[in-house]
Design an enzyme around this catalytic site. Structure first.
Site, mmCIF file in Angstrom:
data_model
loop_
_atom_site.group_PDB
_atom_site.id
_atom_site.type_symbol
_atom_site.label_atom_id
_atom_site.label_comp_id
_atom_site.label_asym_id
_atom_site.label_seq_id
_atom_site.Cartn_x
_atom_site.Cartn_y
_atom_site.Cartn_z
ATOM 1 N N ASP A 174 15.677 5.744 -73.416
ATOM 2 C CA ASP A 174 15.282 6.528 -72.066
ATOM 3 C C ASP A 174 13.810 6.239 -71.738
ATOM 4 O O ASP A 174 12.979 7.065 -71.734
ATOM 5 C CB ASP A 174 15.322 7.951 -72.746
ATOM 6 C CG ASP A 174 15.449 8.868 -71.535
ATOM 7 O OD1 ASP A 174 15.289 8.298 -70.050
ATOM 8 O OD2 ASP A 174 15.364 10.208 -71.396
ATOM 9 N N PHE B 202 14.983 19.846 -74.330
ATOM 10 C CA PHE B 202 15.171 20.386 -75.602
ATOM 11 C C PHE B 202 14.611 22.042 -75.555
ATOM 12 O O PHE B 202 14.722 22.536 -76.603
ATOM 13 C CB PHE B 202 14.832 19.963 -76.845
ATOM 14 C CG PHE B 202 15.656 18.390 -76.962
ATOM 15 C CD1 PHE B 202 16.889 18.640 -77.140
ATOM 16 C CD2 PHE B 202 14.814 17.365 -76.954
ATOM 17 C CE1 PHE B 202 17.707 17.179 -77.630
ATOM 18 C CE2 PHE B 202 15.548 16.097 -77.229
ATOM 19 C CZ PHE B 202 16.801 16.103 -77.561
ATOM 20 N N LEU C 91 2.716 23.874 -73.525
ATOM 21 C CA LEU C 91 2.437 22.516 -72.631
ATOM 22 C C LEU C 91 3.499 22.274 -71.556
ATOM 23 O O LEU C 91 3.072 21.380 -70.654
ATOM 24 C CB LEU C 91 2.558 21.122 -73.713
ATOM 25 C CG LEU C 91 1.370 21.368 -74.712
ATOM 26 C CD1 LEU C 91 1.703 20.345 -76.025
ATOM 27 C CD2 LEU C 91 0.111 20.958 -74.147
ATOM 28 N N CYS D 49 -0.116 -38.221 -81.889
ATOM 29 C CA CYS D 49 0.092 -38.268 -83.524
ATOM 30 C C CYS D 49 -0.220 -36.777 -84.140
ATOM 31 O O CYS D 49 -0.251 -36.681 -85.088
ATOM 32 C CB CYS D 49 -0.995 -39.248 -84.132
ATOM 33 S SG CYS D 49 -2.664 -38.842 -83.499
ATOM 34 N N GLY E 134 11.049 20.874 -71.742
ATOM 35 C CA GLY E 134 11.783 19.560 -71.608
ATOM 36 C C GLY E 134 13.221 19.807 -71.844
ATOM 37 O O GLY E 134 13.744 21.015 -71.725
ATOM 38 N N CYS F 89 -5.143 -42.763 -84.012
ATOM 39 C CA CYS F 89 -4.091 -43.208 -84.810
ATOM 40 C C CYS F 89 -4.263 -44.968 -84.678
ATOM 41 O O CYS F 89 -3.317 -45.437 -85.573
ATOM 42 C CB CYS F 89 -2.822 -42.627 -84.587
ATOM 43 S SG CYS F 89 -2.472 -42.860 -82.862
HETATM 44 P P1 ADP Z 1 11.760 16.635 -73.777
HETATM 45 O O1 ADP Z 1 11.489 15.411 -74.261
HETATM 46 O O2 ADP Z 1 12.481 17.864 -74.629
HETATM 47 O O3 ADP Z 1 12.276 16.674 -72.566
HETATM 48 P P2 ADP Z 1 9.059 16.531 -73.195
HETATM 49 O O4 ADP Z 1 8.711 15.640 -74.179
HETATM 50 O O5 ADP Z 1 9.550 15.964 -71.818
HETATM 51 O O6 ADP Z 1 10.374 17.218 -73.582
HETATM 52 O O7 ADP Z 1 7.881 17.532 -73.181
HETATM 53 C C1 ADP Z 1 7.647 18.535 -71.911
HETATM 54 C C2 ADP Z 1 6.153 18.549 -71.582
HETATM 55 O O8 ADP Z 1 5.448 18.841 -72.716
HETATM 56 C C3 ADP Z 1 5.854 16.982 -71.204
HETATM 57 O O9 ADP Z 1 5.895 16.796 -69.888
HETATM 58 C C4 ADP Z 1 4.515 17.104 -71.407
HETATM 59 O O10 ADP Z 1 3.336 17.295 -70.487
HETATM 60 C C5 ADP Z 1 4.276 17.911 -72.698
HETATM 61 N N1 ADP Z 1 4.309 17.306 -74.107
HETATM 62 C C6 ADP Z 1 5.194 17.020 -74.623
HETATM 63 N N2 ADP Z 1 4.934 16.477 -75.846
HETATM 64 C C7 ADP Z 1 3.541 16.268 -75.812
HETATM 65 C C8 ADP Z 1 2.699 15.869 -76.618
HETATM 66 N N3 ADP Z 1 2.933 15.107 -77.875
HETATM 67 N N4 ADP Z 1 1.364 16.011 -76.409
HETATM 68 C C9 ADP Z 1 1.018 16.516 -75.328
HETATM 69 N N5 ADP Z 1 1.831 16.921 -74.373
HETATM 70 C C10 ADP Z 1 3.091 17.037 -74.674
#
Ligand code: ADP
Ligand code: MG
Length: 636
Positions: free
Chosen positions: A498, A389, A384, A144, A387, A134
């Protein structure tokens, strides 16, 4: 003595403290530590460090930037950079661009919390009483050129005192506004645009259009962010998932060796699966807009193959080069050259390793406009888990697409509210979020159908799923995945509420995706929803949630810090020895989780920045992405 961060021999220009003192250039050994950059006399023959010639306290540094080389400068002075502190600029010349970049990057990082950072600098040298850029004749004259990347004040929870840069002076503000306009940001999708399919897509609905990888399509309509109407080269029209195509931008999409959206761990995994000496691929670097060559070698007769990663560097003249100085005007020419010449690398690039057969990403929903799924199209294959629910099953949609199906136990969810919300959730789409495909609401129990991730829940993956001891890069990449997904949610102003390792899942490639976002609002169970309940995520909650139920994106940040701690302890329970009541009491009084053995200071600093008492002083996810990217870059 402080730990050495970097060490390198550079040419240093004399500082010409007096106008008449001669200008000379000497080789010096530069040593960067946590608090100083020092330079020493160096005996080249004996490769020995001699006397200390000078040093600059990092705290005093105001700016670190490149300098434009002087016209006709000798080849050993082509890569200068400057460190500006109260005594003016210190000019240093690196051997090559890679070293120059590495030092600038590192220095910028260590001084990023300094209080006197400046926003403007001189891009050219100060020579014989004048700034070459500059023509100002006062050495102290304000720079600058405004920094391209503004000095940011993010350093919460840093080991040094947190200090923000001063706001720009009115003068600086004016200068910023008077600048020529920046090049436009990369433009978004537009009608008429040509795209290239990255993956095959088989229509899931009559209104969809088939995609064949590497073929071109014209975009006709952008009715929905995730589903675009397109035309193929035969004139056929229909909807395509927008994340299966890319705008032909860098011209690399058509090359088999280019693996977009692949990180370092995934590249290593793919190269090791192929297990060919000289197997290589090109991927996006952890730094945006940069590329990295990943190469597998069995050199030296090693029984175990190892991977090397080379950043593709660019010269100021926009030429590309790899390990040594062989410049090319395009990446394809560079790769072509190195397919025949090692030129500084462990070997030449012998075999293309391609991810063409890799799984395509998930689509937002199962076809354009579909969110109610016909349960007759679902096949249940195996359970699987169980949970909040109820049962979660793995299955297929229309006999071919992998899905996870949550069968919602009656009385466990406020269903009508959720069904409304599901329409919003369907629109959330990100590589690091588990995709909601749709719902079956015409029967009881209702189903939530999502993307299926074969490696299951992150918490179990950390505890027992990792086959070998994870590397620090792997752990950090898991955290980065989460911050990227969360930064997207943050941007959409969507709270998770969560976030924890149990609410993340891991796919076949080891990519981590966040799941169950916002779902806690629909849980009908006092033990879970009340902060005094036994199922409330107390261990992931900040004081303001525990005391006043104040949720915000900053409470998600706190939870992320705890999640990061879970990653680095390979799935330990936070505050193992305390019960919920004790945690509320102690955390509100300032107790924090300890530093996990696998976490170094920089990693732990990130965690603790998430646990700052004052919510507003915690970083946000966007900032965490950048911090983690920087850390990853330093590890590469
Ligand atoms: P919630 O949310 O109803 O408490 P989760 O999502 O914890 O249930 O699901 C229970 C288990 O199922 C999980 O710990 C996981 O091992 C399995 N799981 C849930 N969603 C999936 C997914 N999209 N793909 C593979 N495994 C899954
Ligand atoms: Mg869950």
């Amino acid at each position: 003595m402080s730990d050495i961060l970097l060490e390198e021999i550079f040419i240093k220009r004399s500082q010409q403290k007096k106008k008449t003192s001669p200008l000379n250039f000497k080789e010096r050994l530069f040593v960067l530590t946590q608090d100083k950059i020092s330079y020493y006399d160096y005996d080249v023959d004996k490769m020995k460090k001699k006397g200390l010639k000078g040093s600059v306290d990092l705290e005093k540094i105001k700016c670190v930037e490149v300098v434009q080389p002087e016209p006709n400068s000798p080849k050993e002075r082509l890569y200068p950079f400057q460190i500006i502190y109260d005594e003016g600029p210190l000019y240093i010349f690196a051997k090559n661009e890679e070293i120059q970049k590495k030092w600038i990057h590192k220095l910028k990082h260590v001084v990023r919390i300094n209080k006197d950072l400046i926003q403007k600098f001189h891009p050219c040298f100060w020579v014989d009483g004048m700034w070459q850029c500059c023509q100002q004749e006062v050495k102290q004259a304000m720079g600058c050129r405004v920094l391209e990347t503004k000095n940011r004040g993010f350093a919460k929870g840093s080991r040094r005192e947190s200090r923000k840069p001063l706001p720009p002076t009115p003068e600086e503000e004016r200068a910023t506004r008077a600048l020529p306009p920046q090049p436009p940001e990369e433009s978004g999708p537009s009608v008429g645009m040509t795209v290239i399919a990255e993956y095959e897509y088989t229509p899931m609905n009559p209104q969809d259009l088939e995609l064949r990888s590497d073929e071109e399509y014209t975009i006709l309509e952008i009715a929905d962010q995730h589903w675009w109407k397109a035309r193929d080269k035969y004139g056929k029209e229909g909807y395509i998932p927008s994340n299966f195509v890319v705008k032909a931008r860098n011209g690399l999409e058509g090359f088999d060796w280019y693996c977009k959206n692949m990180n370092r761990s995934q590249a290593e995994k793919l190269l090791k699966t192929e297990n060919k000496d000289g197997g290589f691929l090109v991927r996006d670097s952890s730094k945006a807009g940069k590329y990295t060559v990943s190469l597998l070698t069995k050199a030296g007769g090693d029984a175990v193959a190892s991977c090397r990663h080379y950043n593709i560097c660019t010269t100021p003249q926009a030429q590309y080069y790899l390990a040594e100085k062989h410049n090319f005007s395009s990446i394809q020419e560079l790769i072509n050259y190195h397919q025949h010449n090692a030129a500084g690398m462990v070997s030449r690039l012998k075999y293309i390793v391609s991810n063409q057969k890799q799984n395509a990403p998930s689509t937002a929903g199962l076809g354009y406009g579909v969110w109610e799924i016909d349960p007759r199209h679902l096949t249940f294959i195996k359970e699987l888990g169980n949970g909040q629910f109820g049962v979660v099953k793995y299955g297929k949609w229309q006999g071919q697409h992998d899905v996870a199906i949550k069968m919602i136990k009656e009385g466990s969810m406020s269903e009508d509210d959720f069904i409304e919300e599901a329409k919003v959730m369907m629109k959330l789409r990100h590589e690091n979020l588990v995709q909601l495909y749709g719902v079956c609401t015409k029967q009881r129990p209702i189903y939530i159908v999502t993307e299926f991730l074969s490696n299951g829940c992150l918490l179990s993956y950390l505890r027992e799923g990792l086959k070998q001891h994870p590397t620090s890069i792997q752990l950090l990449e898991m955290c980065k995945d989460v911050t990227e997904g969360m930064a997207y949610l943050e941007n959409q102003q969507y709270l998770h509420r969560d976030l924890a390792a149990r609410n993340c899942l891991v796919d076949t490639n080891g990519t981590v995706k966040v799941t169950d976002f916002g779902l806690s609002r629909y849980v009908l169970d006092d033990e879970y929803t009340s902060s005094a309940g036994s199922k409330f995520p107390v261990r992931w909650s900040p004081p303001e949630v525990l005391l006043y139920c104040k949720f915000s994106s900053k409470s998600d940040i706190w939870a992320f810090g705890v999640l990061m701690w879970e990653v680095y302890t390979l799935g330990r329970m936070p505050y193992e020895r305390l019960n919920n009541t004790e945690i509320v009491e102690q955390v509100s009084r300032g107790l924090r989780l300890y530093r996990p053995q696998l976490a170094n200071d920089r990693v732990y600093t990130i965690m603790t920045s998430c646990w700052i008492e004052k919510a507003e002083e915690r970083p946000n996810f966007e900032e965490l992405v950048v911090t983690i990217q920087d850390l990853l870059y330093d590890l590469q």
